[in-house]
Design an enzyme around this catalytic site. Structure first.
Site, PDB file in Angstrom:
ATOM      1  CB  THR A 161      -0.850  -0.062   1.285  1.00 28.64           C
ATOM      2  OG1 THR A 161      -1.771  -1.129   1.119  1.00 28.64           O
ATOM      3  CG2 THR A 161      -1.613   1.202   1.587  1.00 28.64           C
ATOM      4  N   GLY A 191     -10.574  -2.807   3.849  1.00 29.47           N
ATOM      5  CA  GLY A 191      -9.532  -2.730   4.874  1.00 29.47           C
ATOM      6  C   GLY A 191      -9.579  -1.405   5.620  1.00 29.47           C
TER       7      GLY A 191
HETATM    8  N1  ASP Z   1      -3.807  -1.914   5.116  1.00 29.09           N
HETATM    9  C1  ASP Z   1      -4.098  -2.395   3.794  1.00 29.09           C
HETATM   10  C2  ASP Z   1      -5.360  -3.197   3.832  1.00 29.09           C
HETATM   11  O1  ASP Z   1      -5.571  -3.934   4.770  1.00 29.09           O
HETATM   12  C3  ASP Z   1      -3.003  -3.228   3.215  1.00 29.09           C
HETATM   13  C4  ASP Z   1      -1.631  -2.639   3.301  1.00 29.09           C
HETATM   14  O2  ASP Z   1      -1.354  -1.750   4.091  1.00 29.09           O
HETATM   15  O3  ASP Z   1      -0.760  -3.064   2.538  1.00 29.09           O
HETATM   16  O4  ASP Z   1      -6.139  -3.135   2.896  1.00 29.09           O
END
Ligand code: ASP
Length: 295
Positions: A161, A191
């Site tokens: 992300t 998320g």
């Molecule tokens: N936090 C993000 C999610 O759960 C994923 C990530 O941070 O890579 O969608």
């Protein structure tokens, strides 16, 4: 003081041939956001511009190259939070807007809402000038291969992300995040990224962008919890970020975050093996890193 931090995701990367390209993209994002701040632009604009650069780089899990859901589809989430005004905008599950962070900005600027999802969010964003694309634009071979590995081994390490936090010349803070979620997610899963107060938050004191296994960050209200620790418990931004990650860990979750306070103090802790990150402050300090620093 002006300051900018960007992240390219917490995860369990091992050193690889892609590292140099990842670090270069982080620096390009930093340069783009810095150009906004340096010329007196707002923290909100700097965050959006920096994230847009990272959404274009397929090595990150945002925009083109984002993680795929279990059925092979792409569903993108993004959020922006403006600390000075407490305004925020976010989109969930979009697949037809080239820059999901621009769609979040459209929600913030032009709608009476904070979060919009799916078709309605896409139509709204395109009506307000966001670039339309076909869903296939986002799907890369690399993301397909990651999904295949997940289907075979149920082994999920490809996070990535992207996000940014900024402090502008007026002392205002902003935060943003953009993601494809996690590889192999059930279609429809949401998320922490687009949930204001979970993955993304900014107020007058702090700006924070989280990354990691989003379910845990939602359950502890991670970004808002950090802000409350700074405001109510008078923690430093570094202490507050560590405490929030400890609470995520207590539930069995891992990840990281970038956070800035209004004095330009930076926190970038993570409990995964790696977190791509870069930061710059007008006092001349800064850096770019993927793995834990030795100092
Ligand atoms: N936090 C993000 C999610 O759960 C994923 C990530 O941070 O890579 O969608």
């Amino acid at each position: 003081m002006i300051a900018l931090c960007v992240h390219g995701g917490a995860g369990d990367r091992q050193p690889s041939a892609d590292d140099a390209r990842i670090l270069r993209a982080l620096e390009q994002a930093l340069d783009a956001g810095w150009a906004v701040l340096e010329t007196g632009g707002t923290a909100l604009d700097a965050v959006q511009v920096a994230i847009g650069v990272l959404e274009d780089e397929p090595l990150f899990n945002a925009g083109r190259g984002a993680a795929l859901a279990l059925d092979g589809s792409v569903e993108l989430d993004a959020a922006l939070a403006d600390g000075a005004s407490l305004r925020a905008g976010a989109v969930i599950g979009v697949r037809r807007v080239r820059y999901p962070i621009a769609a979040a900005r459209a929600v913030l600027d032009h709608s009476p809402h904070v979060i919009m999802a799916g078709d309605g969010a896409e139509r709204f964003a395109i009506e307000h000038g966001c670039d339309p694309v076909e869903p296939a634009y986002f799907v890369t071979e690399r993301a397909r291969a990651a999904l295949e590995r997940y289907r075979q081994q149920h082994h999920r390490v490809e996070l990535g992300t992207v996000g940014a936090v900024a402090l502008d010349v007026r002392g205002h803070l902003a935060a943003g995040n953009s993601t494809g979620g996690v590889t192999g997610k059930l279609p429809g899963r949401v998320g922490d990224t687009p949930i204001i107060g979970a993955g993304t938050y900014a107020d007058r004191r702090v700006a924070v962008a989280c990354t990691g296994y989003g379910e845990y960050f939602i359950r502890v209200g991670a970004a808002m919890r950090l802000a409350m620790l700074v405001e109510m418990a008078e923690c430093s931004v570094v202490e507050a970020a560590d405490e929030v990650l400890a609470q995520v860990a207590a539930l069995g979750g891992r990840g990281g975050m970038i956070a800035l306070d209004s004095a330009g103090n930076v926190a970038m802790p993570f409990t995964t093996t790696s977190m791509a990150r870069a930061w710059r402050r007008s006092d001349g300090s800064g850096g770019v890193a993927l793995f834990p620093s030795r100092s």
